[in-house]
Design a protein around this motif. Sequence first.
Motif, PDB file in Angstrom:
ATOM      1  N   LEU A   1       0.832  -1.209   0.000  1.00 14.75           N
ATOM      2  CA  LEU A   1       0.000   0.000   0.000  1.00 14.75           C
ATOM      3  C   LEU A   1       0.867   1.260   0.000  1.00 14.75           C
ATOM      4  O   LEU A   1       0.583   2.220  -0.732  1.00 14.75           O
ATOM      5  N   ARG A   2       1.911   1.276   0.795  1.00 14.47           N
ATOM      6  CA  ARG A   2       2.743   2.473   0.889  1.00 14.47           C
ATOM      7  C   ARG A   2       3.586   2.706  -0.363  1.00 14.47           C
ATOM      8  O   ARG A   2       4.075   3.815  -0.577  1.00 14.47           O
ATOM      9  N   GLU A   3       3.754   1.669  -1.179  1.00 11.53           N
ATOM     10  CA  GLU A   3       4.426   1.866  -2.460  1.00 11.53           C
ATOM     11  C   GLU A   3       3.582   2.701  -3.419  1.00 11.53           C
ATOM     12  O   GLU A   3       4.097   3.245  -4.393  1.00 11.53           O
ATOM     13  N   LYS A   4       2.274   2.790  -3.157  1.00  8.96           N
ATOM     14  CA  LYS A   4       1.367   3.551  -4.015  1.00  8.96           C
ATOM     15  C   LYS A   4       1.266   5.016  -3.602  1.00  8.96           C
ATOM     16  O   LYS A   4       0.423   5.748  -4.141  1.00  8.96           O
ATOM     17  N   ARG A   5       2.066   5.454  -2.659  1.00  8.01           N
ATOM     18  CA  ARG A   5       2.046   6.868  -2.271  1.00  8.01           C
ATOM     19  C   ARG A   5       2.514   7.756  -3.423  1.00  8.01           C
ATOM     20  O   ARG A   5       3.255   7.291  -4.310  1.00  8.01           O
ATOM     21  N   PRO A   6       2.097   9.004  -3.423  1.00 10.29           N
ATOM     22  CA  PRO A   6       2.591   9.930  -4.464  1.00 10.29           C
ATOM     23  C   PRO A   6       4.109  10.025  -4.427  1.00 10.29           C
ATOM     24  O   PRO A   6       4.758   9.742  -3.414  1.00 10.29           O
ATOM     25  N   THR A   7       4.663  10.427  -5.539  1.00  4.60           N
ATOM     26  CA  THR A   7       6.124  10.455  -5.655  1.00  4.60           C
ATOM     27  C   THR A   7       6.761  11.358  -4.608  1.00  4.60           C
ATOM     28  O   THR A   7       7.805  11.025  -4.036  1.00  4.60           O
ATOM     29  N   SER A   8       6.137  12.501  -4.330  1.00  5.42           N
ATOM     30  CA  SER A   8       6.710  13.430  -3.355  1.00  5.42           C
ATOM     31  C   SER A   8       6.670  12.877  -1.929  1.00  5.42           C
ATOM     32  O   SER A   8       7.413  13.353  -1.062  1.00  5.42           O
ATOM     33  N   GLU A   9       5.809  11.888  -1.678  1.00  5.20           N
ATOM     34  CA  GLU A   9       5.691  11.307  -0.339  1.00  5.20           C
ATOM     35  C   GLU A   9       6.316   9.928  -0.237  1.00  5.20           C
ATOM     36  O   GLU A   9       6.386   9.362   0.850  1.00  5.20           O
ATOM     37  N   ASN A  10       6.764   9.386  -1.354  1.00  6.45           N
ATOM     38  CA  ASN A  10       7.271   8.014  -1.385  1.00  6.45           C
ATOM     39  C   ASN A  10       8.767   8.017  -1.093  1.00  6.45           C
ATOM     40  O   ASN A  10       9.610   7.864  -1.977  1.00  6.45           O
ATOM     41  N   PHE A  11       9.096   8.192   0.173  1.00  2.11           N
ATOM     42  CA  PHE A  11      10.496   8.168   0.596  1.00  2.11           C
ATOM     43  C   PHE A  11      10.610   7.220   1.799  1.00  2.11           C
ATOM     44  O   PHE A  11       9.602   6.770   2.362  1.00  2.11           O
ATOM     45  N   LYS A  12      11.834   6.912   2.183  1.00  3.35           N
ATOM     46  CA  LYS A  12      12.063   5.971   3.277  1.00  3.35           C
ATOM     47  C   LYS A  12      12.006   6.724   4.600  1.00  3.35           C
ATOM     48  O   LYS A  12      12.964   7.365   5.027  1.00  3.35           O
ATOM     49  N   ASP A  13      10.849   6.619   5.257  1.00  3.36           N
ATOM     50  CA  ASP A  13      10.660   7.303   6.526  1.00  3.36           C
ATOM     51  C   ASP A  13      10.816   6.312   7.676  1.00  3.36           C
ATOM     52  O   ASP A  13      11.216   5.154   7.500  1.00  3.36           O
ATOM     53  N   SER A  14      10.485   6.767   8.873  1.00  6.77           N
ATOM     54  CA  SER A  14      10.629   5.909  10.066  1.00  6.77           C
ATOM     55  C   SER A  14       9.693   4.710  10.003  1.00  6.77           C
ATOM     56  O   SER A  14      10.036   3.619  10.477  1.00  6.77           O
ATOM     57  N   LEU A  15       8.503   4.883   9.409  1.00  5.13           N
ATOM     58  CA  LEU A  15       7.568   3.767   9.296  1.00  5.13           C
ATOM     59  C   LEU A  15       8.103   2.707   8.335  1.00  5.13           C
ATOM     60  O   LEU A  15       7.937   1.501   8.574  1.00  5.13           O
ATOM     61  N   SER A  16       8.752   3.136   7.263  1.00  2.00           N
ATOM     62  CA  SER A  16       9.353   2.173   6.341  1.00  2.00           C
ATOM     63  C   SER A  16      10.442   1.360   7.032  1.00  2.00           C
ATOM     64  O   SER A  16      10.539   0.141   6.852  1.00  2.00           O
ATOM     65  N   ASP A  17      11.257   2.039   7.847  1.00  2.00           N
ATOM     66  CA  ASP A  17      12.287   1.319   8.598  1.00  2.00           C
ATOM     67  C   ASP A  17      11.672   0.329   9.580  1.00  2.00           C
ATOM     68  O   ASP A  17      12.152  -0.805   9.734  1.00  2.00           O
ATOM     69  N   ALA A  18      10.584   0.746  10.246  1.00  2.00           N
ATOM     70  CA  ALA A  18       9.930  -0.145  11.209  1.00  2.00           C
ATOM     71  C   ALA A  18       9.334  -1.360  10.514  1.00  2.00           C
ATOM     72  O   ALA A  18       9.431  -2.493  11.005  1.00  2.00           O
ATOM     73  N   LEU A  19       8.712  -1.133   9.339  1.00  2.00           N
ATOM     74  CA  LEU A  19       8.135  -2.254   8.598  1.00  2.00           C
ATOM     75  C   LEU A  19       9.221  -3.210   8.103  1.00  2.00           C
ATOM     76  O   LEU A  19       9.065  -4.440   8.167  1.00  2.00           O
ATOM     77  N   SER A  20      10.332  -2.672   7.632  1.00  2.00           N
ATOM     78  CA  SER A  20      11.438  -3.538   7.174  1.00  2.00           C
ATOM     79  C   SER A  20      12.026  -4.338   8.323  1.00  2.00           C
ATOM     80  O   SER A  20      12.313  -5.540   8.189  1.00  2.00           O
ATOM     81  N   SER A  21      12.203  -3.674   9.464  1.00  2.00           N
ATOM     82  CA  SER A  21      12.734  -4.375  10.628  1.00  2.00           C
ATOM     83  C   SER A  21      11.786  -5.471  11.105  1.00  2.00           C
ATOM     84  O   SER A  21      12.209  -6.585  11.437  1.00  2.00           O
ATOM     85  N   GLU A  22      10.485  -5.182  11.110  1.00  2.00           N
ATOM     86  CA  GLU A  22       9.500  -6.192  11.523  1.00  2.00           C
ATOM     87  C   GLU A  22       9.508  -7.384  10.565  1.00  2.00           C
ATOM     88  O   GLU A  22       9.451  -8.547  10.992  1.00  2.00           O
TER      89      GLU A  22
END
Length: 424
Positions: A118-139
Amino acid sequence: MSDAPPASFKQWWKKSDDGMKEARTVTRDLLLTLRKNQVDEAKKPDAGLDQVVREQKEKKERVYAQAAKHMDVISTAYDCVSNVEKALTNTSDSIVQLTHELYKGQANIQINDTRQELREKRPTSENFKDSLSDALSSEHKILSSNRDELRALKQDGKDIIAKLQDQRVKLSSHTGERRVGMLRDIGSLNEKVTMVPEGDGNNSPKKHPGPDIKDNKSLDTEGDGVIKECLDLLDRFNKHRAKTLDTCERCQAKREEAKFRTEETLVKRVEQMCNRREDLEKQLRDVKAAIVKGERELEASYRKLSPADTAKAEKLAADKALLEKLQEVRASLTQDVKDKTAALEIDNNCKRINAAKAGMEKLKKDFPMLQRSSSAGSLQASNKSNKWRSTGNSMNNMSTASTVSPKGAGDSKSLKTAGMGLSQ
């Protein structure tokens, strides 16, 4: 000894005395020897038996000593069989626990995968590696590691169950062989030699001599190996059981910790997005108000502008360029608000994802036919709802029209009532 008659009375008397002395001596020696033999035989009960009876008794003692040894091994084998049965039950329970933990972890992995998709479908300006992306990858990394460890333990448990079942068969077979050997040894105490009937062809007993019974030495050697193998396998089971309980508890703690960290990060990210969007909307409202005010005042200034006043004309041209730049900023802010709204909606959808929704999304991805059938069903449902909605609107319009009288057609209250009916 001479047969000649004695020469005198004295010689005759001496000859009788010597004979009686010798008889008394030999008699005494014989009785002493017999008494000594009786004493020795009393000390050794078997010494008074016949040789055949003695051999039979010794054989009986050997047979019963071997039978006692057989019974000790059979008792140990029975305890091993009981322990193997308990080990089978506990290992099956371990596999069930590992399977449940695997299912729970797999559900969290599906939720994690769905959120990342779902988060891969974010707009280009918002599609960056944030803290939530790190948390999801770690999980996802933690859940995958847990899954591999649990799968290895589950496979090891299945291997232990297979070997335990084989070991139970070996123990039962060895116990049976020892019982047969023990009966054979006891039966040999009363052996009677009989002639084996010849028979005809395949019916001859000589062609079917019966099962091959192992001797006691082979049984002892094999029994030691079977018991040792069983004890080693039970030790392996105990280690697997302890490791299973520890791994399930540890994986559950790591899974819950990773889930809590992801959920907490997701809530913070949504709150951050909401605050940022509110700030942007507030700034956008100020920009729009400034643009409206600037357009109005510039229009009034242009109406008041004298053709000869070139300085003011240049000033108004610069103000108009600044207004155009502010309009570009408004467009940029508007697009940024739209992107933030879309990203916020995606993150809110991530919060609403659960195991059931994630599983359904995976099914739709794996089986596209399910998605087409569900979309067709929803289309039919929407058509039916639109049909009923249009019918209800028509009925509302008719009822509203019937409440408006021709005499009061110009009344504002009646028109307002009619308008409310139409708007509904």
